[in-house]
Design an enzyme around this catalytic site. Structure first.
Site, PDB file in Angstrom:
ATOM      1  N   ASN A 135       1.762   3.419  10.943  1.00 53.16           N
ATOM      2  CA  ASN A 135       0.982   3.938  12.085  1.00 53.16           C
ATOM      3  C   ASN A 135       1.269   3.064  13.291  1.00 53.16           C
ATOM      4  O   ASN A 135       1.711   1.927  13.139  1.00 53.16           O
ATOM      5  CB  ASN A 135      -0.522   3.873  11.756  1.00 53.16           C
ATOM      6  CG  ASN A 135      -0.930   2.454  11.382  1.00 53.16           C
ATOM      7  OD1 ASN A 135      -0.731   2.001  10.255  1.00 53.16           O
ATOM      8  ND2 ASN A 135      -1.466   1.727  12.343  1.00 53.16           N
ATOM      9  N   HIS A 180      -7.204   4.495   6.542  1.00 49.00           N
ATOM     10  CA  HIS A 180      -6.383   4.073   5.393  1.00 49.00           C
ATOM     11  C   HIS A 180      -5.605   5.283   4.848  1.00 49.00           C
ATOM     12  O   HIS A 180      -4.499   5.136   4.337  1.00 49.00           O
ATOM     13  CB  HIS A 180      -7.298   3.470   4.317  1.00 49.00           C
ATOM     14  CG  HIS A 180      -6.562   2.827   3.182  1.00 49.00           C
ATOM     15  ND1 HIS A 180      -5.552   1.897   3.357  1.00 49.00           N
ATOM     16  CD2 HIS A 180      -6.690   2.977   1.830  1.00 49.00           C
ATOM     17  CE1 HIS A 180      -5.094   1.512   2.165  1.00 49.00           C
ATOM     18  NE2 HIS A 180      -5.762   2.155   1.232  1.00 49.00           N
ATOM     19  N   SER A 192       0.828  -1.224   0.000  1.00 49.03           N
ATOM     20  CA  SER A 192       0.000   0.000   0.000  1.00 49.03           C
ATOM     21  C   SER A 192       0.853   1.261   0.000  1.00 49.03           C
ATOM     22  O   SER A 192       1.669   1.449   0.897  1.00 49.03           O
ATOM     23  CB  SER A 192      -0.846   0.075   1.281  1.00 49.03           C
ATOM     24  OG  SER A 192      -2.051  -0.541   1.108  1.00 49.03           O
ATOM     25  N   HIS A 209      -5.914  -9.324  -1.578  1.00 49.16           N
ATOM     26  CA  HIS A 209      -5.941  -9.702  -0.163  1.00 49.16           C
ATOM     27  C   HIS A 209      -7.076 -10.680   0.116  1.00 49.16           C
ATOM     28  O   HIS A 209      -8.097 -10.680  -0.562  1.00 49.16           O
ATOM     29  CB  HIS A 209      -6.158  -8.456   0.713  1.00 49.16           C
ATOM     30  CG  HIS A 209      -5.165  -7.373   0.502  1.00 49.16           C
ATOM     31  ND1 HIS A 209      -5.270  -6.472  -0.541  1.00 49.16           N
ATOM     32  CD2 HIS A 209      -4.041  -7.046   1.190  1.00 49.16           C
ATOM     33  CE1 HIS A 209      -4.246  -5.639  -0.483  1.00 49.16           C
ATOM     34  NE2 HIS A 209      -3.490  -5.957   0.546  1.00 49.16           N
ATOM     35  N   MET A 228      -2.279  -7.090   6.851  1.00 54.15           N
ATOM     36  CA  MET A 228      -3.301  -7.964   6.267  1.00 54.15           C
ATOM     37  C   MET A 228      -2.805  -8.719   5.025  1.00 54.15           C
ATOM     38  O   MET A 228      -3.596  -9.088   4.155  1.00 54.15           O
ATOM     39  CB  MET A 228      -4.534  -7.121   5.900  1.00 54.15           C
ATOM     40  CG  MET A 228      -5.079  -6.308   7.064  1.00 54.15           C
ATOM     41  SD  MET A 228      -6.337  -5.156   6.530  1.00 54.15           S
ATOM     42  CE  MET A 228      -6.500  -4.121   7.990  1.00 54.15           C
ATOM     43  N   SER A 229      -1.500  -8.920   4.939  1.00 57.39           N
ATOM     44  CA  SER A 229      -0.968  -9.571   3.724  1.00 57.39           C
ATOM     45  C   SER A 229       0.317 -10.329   4.056  1.00 57.39           C
ATOM     46  O   SER A 229       0.590 -10.653   5.201  1.00 57.39           O
ATOM     47  CB  SER A 229      -0.675  -8.504   2.659  1.00 57.39           C
ATOM     48  OG  SER A 229       0.376  -7.668   3.101  1.00 57.39           O
ATOM     49  N   ALA A 234       2.585  -2.204   4.035  1.00 54.58           N
ATOM     50  CA  ALA A 234       2.369  -1.175   5.056  1.00 54.58           C
ATOM     51  C   ALA A 234       1.823  -1.927   6.261  1.00 54.58           C
ATOM     52  O   ALA A 234       0.995  -2.829   6.106  1.00 54.58           O
ATOM     53  CB  ALA A 234       1.351  -0.169   4.554  1.00 54.58           C
ATOM     54  N   TYR A 284      -9.127 -10.410   2.513  1.00 51.94           N
ATOM     55  CA  TYR A 284     -10.353  -9.686   2.905  1.00 51.94           C
ATOM     56  C   TYR A 284     -11.169  -9.208   1.706  1.00 51.94           C
ATOM     57  O   TYR A 284     -12.317  -8.797   1.869  1.00 51.94           O
ATOM     58  CB  TYR A 284     -10.026  -8.508   3.841  1.00 51.94           C
ATOM     59  CG  TYR A 284      -9.189  -7.408   3.230  1.00 51.94           C
ATOM     60  CD1 TYR A 284      -9.700  -6.506   2.302  1.00 51.94           C
ATOM     61  CD2 TYR A 284      -7.850  -7.262   3.595  1.00 51.94           C
ATOM     62  CE1 TYR A 284      -8.919  -5.500   1.755  1.00 51.94           C
ATOM     63  CE2 TYR A 284      -7.061  -6.264   3.052  1.00 51.94           C
ATOM     64  CZ  TYR A 284      -7.613  -5.387   2.135  1.00 51.94           C
ATOM     65  OH  TYR A 284      -6.826  -4.413   1.584  1.00 51.94           O
ATOM     66  N   GLU A 285     -10.590  -9.245   0.527  1.00 50.49           N
ATOM     67  CA  GLU A 285     -11.368  -8.852  -0.657  1.00 50.49           C
ATOM     68  C   GLU A 285     -12.328  -9.968  -1.067  1.00 50.49           C
ATOM     69  O   GLU A 285     -13.098  -9.816  -2.018  1.00 50.49           O
ATOM     70  CB  GLU A 285     -10.425  -8.490  -1.810  1.00 50.49           C
ATOM     71  CG  GLU A 285      -9.643  -7.205  -1.549  1.00 50.49           C
ATOM     72  CD  GLU A 285      -8.575  -6.938  -2.590  1.00 50.49           C
ATOM     73  OE1 GLU A 285      -8.907  -6.415  -3.661  1.00 50.49           O
ATOM     74  OE2 GLU A 285      -7.389  -7.266  -2.329  1.00 50.49           O
ATOM     75  N   HIS A 335      -3.712   0.285  -4.507  1.00 48.53           N
ATOM     76  CA  HIS A 335      -3.197  -0.936  -5.144  1.00 48.53           C
ATOM     77  C   HIS A 335      -3.644  -0.939  -6.597  1.00 48.53           C
ATOM     78  O   HIS A 335      -4.812  -1.199  -6.894  1.00 48.53           O
ATOM     79  CB  HIS A 335      -3.760  -2.192  -4.453  1.00 48.53           C
ATOM     80  CG  HIS A 335      -3.122  -2.476  -3.143  1.00 48.53           C
ATOM     81  ND1 HIS A 335      -2.115  -3.399  -2.989  1.00 48.53           N
ATOM     82  CD2 HIS A 335      -3.335  -1.945  -1.933  1.00 48.53           C
ATOM     83  CE1 HIS A 335      -1.743  -3.423  -1.715  1.00 48.53           C
ATOM     84  NE2 HIS A 335      -2.472  -2.561  -1.059  1.00 48.53           N
TER      85      HIS A 335
HETATM   86  N1  HPA Z   1      -3.274  -2.914  11.159  1.00 52.57           N
HETATM   87  C1  HPA Z   1      -3.417  -3.771  10.133  1.00 52.57           C
HETATM   88  N2  HPA Z   1      -2.991  -3.504   8.924  1.00 52.57           N
HETATM   89  C2  HPA Z   1      -2.357  -2.339   8.703  1.00 52.57           C
HETATM   90  C3  HPA Z   1      -2.176  -1.398   9.727  1.00 52.57           C
HETATM   91  C4  HPA Z   1      -2.658  -1.708  11.027  1.00 52.57           C
HETATM   92  O1  HPA Z   1      -2.517  -0.938  11.993  1.00 52.57           O
HETATM   93  N3  HPA Z   1      -1.515  -0.347   9.177  1.00 52.57           N
HETATM   94  C5  HPA Z   1      -1.305  -0.652   7.878  1.00 52.57           C
HETATM   95  N4  HPA Z   1      -1.829  -1.855   7.572  1.00 52.57           N
END
Ligand code: HPA
Length: 280
Positions: free
Chosen positions: A243, A255, A39, A92, A219-220, A122, A94-95, A70
């Site tokens: 973050n 996001h 990302s 992903h 998530m990947s 990310a 989740y998609e 993406h």
């Molecule tokens: N959690 C899950 N996935 C992420 C995060 C997060 O804090 N930041 C970027 N992708």
């Protein structure tokens, strides 16, 4: 890996083989190195001498990337004079895709010829000392909260019960650190934990992940690393901590924040990946 002579594939390999044939009709480019861009980390494409770009939508029975940030294409070309294939955007779990579909694009990179693959993402920082903008070399992962991408009939890609004791190649990890040091980048080491997403975590979940030994959450990546390790491909991984994970920072997560931080550290990230590739 040579697939030409093998006839009786199970469905997974048959699909892969079909996709491979389709891509081979569009390009005969042979990459040695593959890179998955996470990302907001797509800026690296500007540095590539592009030979061919193939959108995922141009490939039949290929999963499409549906997430903002993406793009969804394979970029073939030269980076630091090395033949590379980049995935600009991934798909992903989740998609709504199966794990088998999620790992298809990285398996294809391997089948196209890439013997070394760098996975980037990310991620949220679970380790309290990781501030947004930190780059983390993934040295291990926890994938127990998502299904294994290897569930299903085992085929010619690898062993039924593959060893996962050293998924992230130690020589590559060492190289990443040497490159970071040369560039004056404070590259951390850590354990990445994959969740299914798409929701971010609760504070209690982040506390649990921290107790389990995770330094970053996302998530990947872990599923891709497992599928590639199964194929005996050399894997390295970098997380861009965009973050602090929920509960560590008291701000709600978005996001947008993830993409903004990825943009901010884009140059450091690009320099690190370029230097790393030049040394392979
Ligand atoms: N959690 C899950 N996935 C992420 C995060 C997060 O804090 N930041 C970027 N992708």
């Amino acid at each position: 890996m040579e697939f030409k002579e093998i006839k009786n594939f199970f469905a997974v390999t048959r699909n892969l083989f079909e996709v491979l044939k389709e891509i081979r009709k569009m390009t005969d480019f042979r990459p040695e190195i593959g890179v998955v861009l996470g990302s907001g980390l797509g800026g690296l494409i500007d540095e590539v001498e592009i030979v061919e770009a193939i959108p995922y939508t141009a490939i039949k029975s290929f999963p499409r990337s549906t997430v903002d940030g993406h793009k969804g294409e394979y970029i073939f070309g030269y980076l630091e004079e090395k033949p590379v294939v980049l995935m600009s955007g991934r798909v992903h779990y989740y998609e709504g895709y199966s794990m088998e579909q999620v790992v298809m694009p990285v398996r294809i990179m391997a089948l196209l010829g890439a013997e070394t693959i760098l996975l980037t993402n990310a991620a949220g920082g679970v380790n309290k000392s990781f501030k947004p903008g930190t780059l983390m070399c993934i040295n291990d992962h926890i994938s127990s909260f998502v299904p294994s991408p290897l569930i299903g009939p085992n085929d010619v890609l690898g062993e039924r019960f593959p060893d996962m004791s050293s998924i992230y190649n130690k020589d590559l990890t060492k190289k990443l650190h040497e490159c970071a040091e040369k560039l004056g980048i404070d590259l951390k080491d850590g354990v990445y934990l994959q969740t299914s997403g798409p929701n971010y975590e609760t504070p209690a979940e982040v506390r649990m992940y921290s107790m389990l030994g995770a330094d970053a959450v996302g998530m990947s990546t872990a599923c891709e690393a497992m599928a590639l390790n199964h194929m005996k491909i050399k894997v390295a991984g970098i997380s861009c901590i965009t973050n602090m994970a929920t509960g560590i920072s008291d701000k709600p997560l978005s996001h947008e924040e993830v993409k903004e931080t990825a943009d901010r550290v884009g140059k450091e990230f690009r320099d690190l990946v370029k230097t790393f590739i030049s040394k392979l």
